[in-house]
Design a protein around this motif. Structure first.
Motif, PDB file in Angstrom:
ATOM      1  N   GLU A 194      62.004  51.283  58.922  1.00 14.09           N
ATOM      2  CA  GLU A 194      63.361  51.932  58.694  1.00 14.09           C
ATOM      3  C   GLU A 194      63.789  52.916  60.012  1.00 14.09           C
ATOM      4  OE1 GLU A 194      65.016  51.535  56.169  1.00 14.09           O
ATOM      5  OE2 GLU A 194      63.468  50.574  55.090  1.00 14.09           O
ATOM      6  N   MET A 195      63.225  52.129  61.237  1.00 11.07           N
ATOM      7  CA  MET A 195      63.525  52.915  62.282  1.00 11.07           C
ATOM      8  C   MET A 195      63.380  51.812  63.393  1.00 11.07           C
ATOM      9  SD  MET A 195      62.126  56.313  63.579  1.00 11.07           S
ATOM     10  CE  MET A 195      62.836  57.234  65.319  1.00 11.07           C
ATOM     11  N   VAL A 198      58.778  62.091  62.541  1.00 12.46           N
ATOM     12  CA  VAL A 198      58.371  60.708  62.131  1.00 12.46           C
ATOM     13  C   VAL A 198      56.902  60.794  62.558  1.00 12.46           C
ATOM     14  CG1 VAL A 198      58.666  58.376  61.937  1.00 12.46           C
ATOM     15  CG2 VAL A 198      60.625  59.825  62.259  1.00 12.46           C
ATOM     16  N   MET A 199      55.954  61.235  61.562  1.00 20.59           N
ATOM     17  CA  MET A 199      54.563  61.216  61.908  1.00 20.59           C
ATOM     18  C   MET A 199      53.615  60.820  61.115  1.00 20.59           C
ATOM     19  SD  MET A 199      53.100  64.947  62.753  1.00 20.59           S
ATOM     20  CE  MET A 199      52.503  65.366  64.397  1.00 20.59           C
ATOM     21  N   SER A 200      52.688  60.099  61.506  1.00 16.93           N
ATOM     22  CA  SER A 200      51.656  59.396  60.422  1.00 16.93           C
ATOM     23  C   SER A 200      50.821  60.395  60.027  1.00 16.93           C
ATOM     24  CB  SER A 200      51.094  58.211  61.200  1.00 16.93           C
ATOM     25  OG  SER A 200      49.850  58.850  62.255  1.00 16.93           O
ATOM     26  N   ARG A 201      49.939  60.313  59.008  1.00 16.35           N
ATOM     27  CA  ARG A 201      48.997  61.036  58.755  1.00 16.35           C
ATOM     28  C   ARG A 201      47.802  60.905  59.706  1.00 16.35           C
ATOM     29  NH1 ARG A 201      44.607  59.100  55.635  1.00 16.35           N
ATOM     30  NH2 ARG A 201      44.652  56.993  55.403  1.00 16.35           N
ATOM     31  N   GLY A 251      63.989  57.769  55.272  1.00 16.57           N
ATOM     32  CA  GLY A 251      62.819  56.947  54.931  1.00 16.57           C
ATOM     33  C   GLY A 251      62.137  56.348  56.190  1.00 16.57           C
ATOM     34  N   ALA A 252      62.366  57.015  57.246  1.00 19.70           N
ATOM     35  CA  ALA A 252      61.598  56.339  58.275  1.00 19.70           C
ATOM     36  C   ALA A 252      60.125  56.870  58.346  1.00 19.70           C
ATOM     37  CB  ALA A 252      61.918  56.983  59.813  1.00 19.70           C
ATOM     38  N   GLN A 253      59.072  55.818  58.656  1.00 25.05           N
ATOM     39  CA  GLN A 253      57.744  56.019  58.503  1.00 25.05           C
ATOM     40  C   GLN A 253      57.032  55.287  59.821  1.00 25.05           C
ATOM     41  OE1 GLN A 253      56.409  54.222  54.884  1.00 25.05           O
ATOM     42  NE2 GLN A 253      57.050  55.999  53.616  1.00 25.05           N
TER      43      GLN A 253
END
Length: 142
Positions: free
Chosen positions: A58-59, A132-135, A32-34
């Protein structure tokens, strides 16, 4: 002819340092890391100098070099089309490392459209698996 082993050793060392290094196994990302932008948001018009603010769920954040489960540090990709998610994240104008555990960074960009994307790296600047990467967002510098 004089044989100078230290010269050969120095050359061999230089070639070894220039060669790609084998990476350890990637650090696992917690479920769930974002990572995401608080500011700017997609489509925002910004001045040439502005502060990018980063959120993480979550990180945890830890400085580069600190080995701690479920943590990493931010990397901001500026106008990067693609990145190899199995290699260390480069450090240059387009790959900004926030290795001290920062959650914001002041950017100065030339006028025009730019893309921004966030990528978490582990203690050794390697993307977590899964990444763990954003859009990717597009901003417009006035």
């Amino acid at each position: 002819m004089v044989f100078r082993p230290f010269v050969l050793t120095g050359l061999a060392l230089a070639f070894a340092l220039a060669a790609p290094m084998a990476l350890d196994a990637a650090s696992p990302a917690p479920p769930g890391a974002q990572v995401y932008f608080h500011y700017p948001l997609d489509g925002t018009h910004v001045p040439s100098r502005f502060t990018a603010r980063i959120g993480l769920k979550e990180m945890g954040v830890a400085p580069a070099g600190v080995v701690k489960a479920n943590t990493g540090h931010h990397h901001l990709l500026v106008d990067v089309d693609a990145i190899d998610l199995k290699e260390r994240i480069p450090a240059d104008y387009n790959h900004i490392h926030m290795g001290n555990g920062q959650t914001e960074v002041i950017l100065t960009l030339p006028p025009g459209a730019h893309t921004l994307q966030l990528l978490m790296g582990d203690h050794d600047h390697v993307p977590h698996q899964p990444p763990v990467m954003s859009r990717k967002i597009t901003i417009y510098v006035r």
